[in-house]
Design a protein around this motif. Structure first.
Motif, PDB file in Angstrom:
ATOM      1  N   VAL A  65      57.278  37.571  50.858  1.00  0.00           N
ATOM      2  CA  VAL A  65      55.932  38.073  51.151  1.00  0.00           C
ATOM      3  C   VAL A  65      54.908  37.083  50.587  1.00  0.00           C
ATOM      4  CG1 VAL A  65      54.278  39.901  50.611  1.00  0.00           C
ATOM      5  CG2 VAL A  65      56.618  40.487  51.222  1.00  0.00           C
ATOM      6  N   LYS A  66      53.831  36.865  51.320  1.00  0.00           N
ATOM      7  CA  LYS A  66      52.782  35.958  50.847  1.00  0.00           C
ATOM      8  C   LYS A  66      52.120  36.525  49.600  1.00  0.00           C
ATOM      9  CE  LYS A  66      48.433  33.720  52.130  1.00  0.00           C
ATOM     10  NZ  LYS A  66      47.342  33.634  53.117  1.00  0.00           N
ATOM     11  N   MET A  67      52.003  35.686  48.570  1.00  0.00           N
ATOM     12  CA  MET A  67      51.358  36.085  47.320  1.00  0.00           C
ATOM     13  C   MET A  67      50.078  35.269  47.134  1.00  0.00           C
ATOM     14  SD  MET A  67      53.676  38.278  46.266  1.00  0.00           S
ATOM     15  CE  MET A  67      53.503  38.572  44.501  1.00  0.00           C
ATOM     16  N   SER A  68      49.143  35.809  46.383  1.00  0.00           N
ATOM     17  CA  SER A  68      47.889  35.096  46.126  1.00  0.00           C
ATOM     18  C   SER A  68      47.262  35.612  44.838  1.00  0.00           C
ATOM     19  CB  SER A  68      46.915  35.280  47.297  1.00  0.00           C
ATOM     20  OG  SER A  68      46.599  36.646  47.466  1.00  0.00           O
ATOM     21  N   MET A  69      46.122  35.039  44.486  1.00  0.00           N
ATOM     22  CA  MET A  69      45.407  35.497  43.299  1.00  0.00           C
ATOM     23  C   MET A  69      44.755  36.846  43.562  1.00  0.00           C
ATOM     24  SD  MET A  69      42.221  33.730  41.202  1.00  0.00           S
ATOM     25  CE  MET A  69      42.924  32.106  41.308  1.00  0.00           C
ATOM     26  N   ASN A  70      44.828  37.733  42.594  1.00  0.00           N
ATOM     27  CA  ASN A  70      44.169  39.023  42.713  1.00  0.00           C
ATOM     28  C   ASN A  70      42.682  38.814  43.041  1.00  0.00           C
ATOM     29  OD1 ASN A  70      43.876  41.919  42.355  1.00  0.00           O
ATOM     30  ND2 ASN A  70      42.838  41.431  40.430  1.00  0.00           N
ATOM     31  N   PRO A  71      42.156  39.447  44.100  1.00  0.00           N
ATOM     32  CA  PRO A  71      40.764  39.199  44.516  1.00  0.00           C
ATOM     33  C   PRO A  71      39.725  39.400  43.416  1.00  0.00           C
ATOM     34  CG  PRO A  71      41.932  40.436  46.192  1.00  0.00           C
ATOM     35  CD  PRO A  71      42.851  40.372  45.019  1.00  0.00           C
ATOM     36  N   PHE A  72      39.885  40.399  42.587  1.00  0.00           N
ATOM     37  CA  PHE A  72      38.916  40.633  41.512  1.00  0.00           C
ATOM     38  C   PHE A  72      38.988  39.515  40.459  1.00  0.00           C
ATOM     39  CE2 PHE A  72      39.576  44.933  43.218  1.00  0.00           C
ATOM     40  CZ  PHE A  72      38.264  45.305  43.449  1.00  0.00           C
ATOM     41  N   ASP A  73      40.186  38.977  40.242  1.00  0.00           N
ATOM     42  CA  ASP A  73      40.334  37.856  39.308  1.00  0.00           C
ATOM     43  C   ASP A  73      39.702  36.591  39.886  1.00  0.00           C
ATOM     44  OD1 ASP A  73      41.746  39.660  37.811  1.00  0.00           O
ATOM     45  OD2 ASP A  73      43.712  38.852  38.319  1.00  0.00           O
ATOM     46  N   GLU A  74      39.803  36.437  41.195  1.00  0.00           N
ATOM     47  CA  GLU A  74      39.177  35.301  41.865  1.00  0.00           C
ATOM     48  C   GLU A  74      37.661  35.331  41.657  1.00  0.00           C
ATOM     49  OE1 GLU A  74      39.662  33.038  46.197  1.00  0.00           O
ATOM     50  OE2 GLU A  74      40.069  35.184  46.026  1.00  0.00           O
ATOM     51  N   ILE A  75      37.095  36.518  41.711  1.00  0.00           N
ATOM     52  CA  ILE A  75      35.661  36.685  41.449  1.00  0.00           C
ATOM     53  C   ILE A  75      35.342  36.303  40.005  1.00  0.00           C
ATOM     54  CG2 ILE A  75      33.841  38.431  41.200  1.00  0.00           C
ATOM     55  CD1 ILE A  75      35.139  39.865  43.627  1.00  0.00           C
ATOM     56  N   ALA A  76      36.237  36.666  39.071  1.00  0.00           N
ATOM     57  CA  ALA A  76      36.028  36.321  37.664  1.00  0.00           C
ATOM     58  C   ALA A  76      36.063  34.809  37.454  1.00  0.00           C
ATOM     59  CB  ALA A  76      37.093  36.995  36.800  1.00  0.00           C
ATOM     60  N   VAL A  77      36.996  34.125  38.114  1.00  0.00           N
ATOM     61  CA  VAL A  77      37.066  32.664  38.014  1.00  0.00           C
ATOM     62  C   VAL A  77      35.800  32.031  38.587  1.00  0.00           C
ATOM     63  CG1 VAL A  77      38.300  30.595  38.773  1.00  0.00           C
ATOM     64  CG2 VAL A  77      39.590  32.622  38.101  1.00  0.00           C
ATOM     65  N   GLU A  78      35.375  32.513  39.741  1.00  0.00           N
ATOM     66  CA  GLU A  78      34.170  31.986  40.378  1.00  0.00           C
ATOM     67  C   GLU A  78      32.959  32.135  39.452  1.00  0.00           C
ATOM     68  OE1 GLU A  78      31.435  30.381  43.008  1.00  0.00           O
ATOM     69  OE2 GLU A  78      33.610  30.353  43.155  1.00  0.00           O
ATOM     70  N   GLU A  79      32.826  33.287  38.801  1.00  0.00           N
ATOM     71  CA  GLU A  79      31.680  33.509  37.911  1.00  0.00           C
ATOM     72  C   GLU A  79      31.736  32.575  36.710  1.00  0.00           C
ATOM     73  OE1 GLU A  79      28.031  35.289  37.049  1.00  0.00           O
ATOM     74  OE2 GLU A  79      29.295  35.349  38.846  1.00  0.00           O
ATOM     75  N   ALA A  80      32.928  32.375  36.153  1.00  0.00           N
ATOM     76  CA  ALA A  80      33.074  31.467  35.011  1.00  0.00           C
ATOM     77  C   ALA A  80      32.696  30.038  35.399  1.00  0.00           C
ATOM     78  CB  ALA A  80      34.511  31.516  34.498  1.00  0.00           C
ATOM     79  N   VAL A  81      33.133  29.609  36.570  1.00  0.00           N
ATOM     80  CA  VAL A  81      32.820  28.256  37.032  1.00  0.00           C
ATOM     81  C   VAL A  81      31.321  28.115  37.286  1.00  0.00           C
ATOM     82  CG1 VAL A  81      33.172  26.589  38.903  1.00  0.00           C
ATOM     83  CG2 VAL A  81      35.114  27.869  37.989  1.00  0.00           C
ATOM     84  N   ARG A  82      30.706  29.144  37.848  1.00  0.00           N
ATOM     85  CA  ARG A  82      29.254  29.097  38.080  1.00  0.00           C
ATOM     86  C   ARG A  82      28.488  29.004  36.761  1.00  0.00           C
ATOM     87  NH1 ARG A  82      27.626  33.222  43.056  1.00  0.00           N
ATOM     88  NH2 ARG A  82      29.176  32.471  44.563  1.00  0.00           N
ATOM     89  N   LEU A  83      28.943  29.736  35.751  1.00  0.00           N
ATOM     90  CA  LEU A  83      28.282  29.676  34.449  1.00  0.00           C
ATOM     91  C   LEU A  83      28.406  28.277  33.842  1.00  0.00           C
ATOM     92  CD1 LEU A  83      29.401  33.117  32.960  1.00  0.00           C
ATOM     93  CD2 LEU A  83      27.074  32.459  33.605  1.00  0.00           C
ATOM     94  N   LYS A  84      29.546  27.651  34.063  1.00  0.00           N
ATOM     95  CA  LYS A  84      29.719  26.280  33.567  1.00  0.00           C
ATOM     96  C   LYS A  84      28.821  25.310  34.337  1.00  0.00           C
ATOM     97  CE  LYS A  84      32.970  22.508  32.989  1.00  0.00           C
ATOM     98  NZ  LYS A  84      34.277  21.942  33.358  1.00  0.00           N
ATOM     99  N   GLU A  85      28.774  25.472  35.649  1.00  0.00           N
ATOM    100  CA  GLU A  85      27.927  24.596  36.474  1.00  0.00           C
ATOM    101  C   GLU A  85      26.453  24.761  36.128  1.00  0.00           C
ATOM    102  OE1 GLU A  85      30.782  24.402  40.472  1.00  0.00           O
ATOM    103  OE2 GLU A  85      29.127  25.829  40.361  1.00  0.00           O
ATOM    104  N   ALA A  86      26.070  25.946  35.653  1.00  0.00           N
ATOM    105  CA  ALA A  86      24.678  26.199  35.271  1.00  0.00           C
ATOM    106  C   ALA A  86      24.383  25.719  33.855  1.00  0.00           C
ATOM    107  CB  ALA A  86      24.375  27.694  35.389  1.00  0.00           C
ATOM    108  N   GLY A  87      25.374  25.155  33.183  1.00  0.00           N
ATOM    109  CA  GLY A  87      25.178  24.653  31.829  1.00  0.00           C
ATOM    110  C   GLY A  87      25.276  25.708  30.759  1.00  0.00           C
ATOM    111  N   LYS A  88      25.727  26.904  31.112  1.00  0.00           N
ATOM    112  CA  LYS A  88      25.836  27.991  30.141  1.00  0.00           C
ATOM    113  C   LYS A  88      27.162  27.954  29.389  1.00  0.00           C
ATOM    114  CE  LYS A  88      21.951  30.088  31.430  1.00  0.00           C
ATOM    115  NZ  LYS A  88      20.815  30.324  30.527  1.00  0.00           N
ATOM    116  N   ALA A  89      28.154  27.280  29.941  1.00  0.00           N
ATOM    117  CA  ALA A  89      29.476  27.193  29.315  1.00  0.00           C
ATOM    118  C   ALA A  89      29.952  25.748  29.351  1.00  0.00           C
ATOM    119  CB  ALA A  89      30.463  28.098  30.036  1.00  0.00           C
ATOM    120  N   THR A  90      30.833  25.422  28.428  1.00  0.00           N
ATOM    121  CA  THR A  90      31.343  24.051  28.350  1.00  0.00           C
ATOM    122  C   THR A  90      32.781  23.926  28.836  1.00  0.00           C
ATOM    123  OG1 THR A  90      31.985  24.468  26.041  1.00  0.00           O
ATOM    124  CG2 THR A  90      29.837  23.438  26.430  1.00  0.00           C
ATOM    125  N   GLU A  91      33.538  25.025  28.787  1.00  0.00           N
ATOM    126  CA  GLU A  91      34.943  24.963  29.196  1.00  0.00           C
ATOM    127  C   GLU A  91      35.374  26.307  29.768  1.00  0.00           C
ATOM    128  OE1 GLU A  91      39.217  23.425  27.382  1.00  0.00           O
ATOM    129  OE2 GLU A  91      37.833  24.478  26.048  1.00  0.00           O
TER     130      GLU A  91
END
Length: 249
Positions: A31-57
């Motif tokens: 069966v095709k597996m993937s990242m849990n959609p809600f976790d994908e949203i969490a990753v996206e938000e973390a990356v956006r915060l880093k791109e905005a200069g709010k986070a370093t890693e």
């Protein structure tokens, strides 16, 4: 600021799951597996915060079988900096997941922990709350907006009849909801770059966590098929059926 994001490998949301013939569990073979959609949203938000200069890693962590590495590589392709894989073939309950994440957090010391509000396979909606309790940290659940300040984070969450805004002292645990953002489309160059990003392997024994199950799954069955609808001749008949047959009035 370091952000740690937990991601889970689940059956893809487009797949219609089937129950095993012996009704012991859901059949995930081939069966095709993937990242849990809600976790994908969490990753996206973390990356956006880093791109905005709010986070370093941005560090992503996944717990489970060897194939979880694929899920982590997807998160790295989205923009996370490095990954941690706690490998185990055991089926993990929410409390075991929270304990393992606590052990990782104690080593990594992130200022912000992001998790999807629930996984679409078990729909437990427990891990973020349990992790916050174990760590004795402030928590904001079902976040639809996140704003990072100097030493706190503002979380907007939807409630019955409106919205609620919480101010949480850092470090804090936040679980993400659907309206927080829309995850980006991953480009091929990012997928290639993700293969070179660091992915650290850990074991349950190294973390010293007891993941013994607390629950026994007795049986898994398909949901009952919906019965066909009926037509009624008039309002009086409708009221009579609702009262005597459906017993809802």
């Amino acid at each position: 600021m370091k952000i740690l994001v937990a991601v889970k490998r689940v059956v893809d949301y487009n797949v219609k799951v089937r129950v095993k013939p012996d009704e012991s569990d859901v059949d995930i073979g081939n069966v095709k597996m993937s990242m849990n959609p809600f976790d994908e949203i969490a990753v996206e938000e973390a990356v956006r915060l880093k791109e905005a200069g709010k986070a370093t890693e941005v560090v992503v962590v996944s717990l489970g079988v060897k194939q979880c590495e694929e899920t982590l590589r997807t998160a790295l392709a989205m923009g996370a900096d490095r990954a941690i894989h706690v490998e185990t073939d055991e089926k993990l309950e929410p409390l075991a997941v929270a304990k393992l994440l606590k052990a990782v957090v104690e080593t990594e010391q992130p200022q912000l922990l992001l998790l999807g509000k629930q996984a679409i396979d078990d729909d437990a909606n427990q891990t973020a709350q349990m992790l916050a309790a174990l760590m004795q940290l402030a928590q904001g659940t079902f976040a639809s907006k996140i704003e990072l300040k100097a030493d706190e984070v503002l979380v907007t969450r939807e409630i019955d009849g409106g919205q609620e805004q919480l101010a949480l002292k850092l470090p804090a645990v936040i679980s993400t909801d659907l309206r927080l953002n829309e995850p980006r489309y991953i480009k091929l160059p990012n997928i290639m770059q993700a293969k070179k990003k660091p992915l650290e392997k850990k074991t349950v024994a190294e973390l010293g966590v007891d993941i013994s199950p607390r629950l026994v799954q007795l049986k898994v069955t398909e949901p009952a098929e919906r019965a066909a609808g009926i037509r009624v001749g008039n309002v009086a008949e409708l009221a009579d059926r609702l009262h005597h047959e459906a017993k809802v009035i």
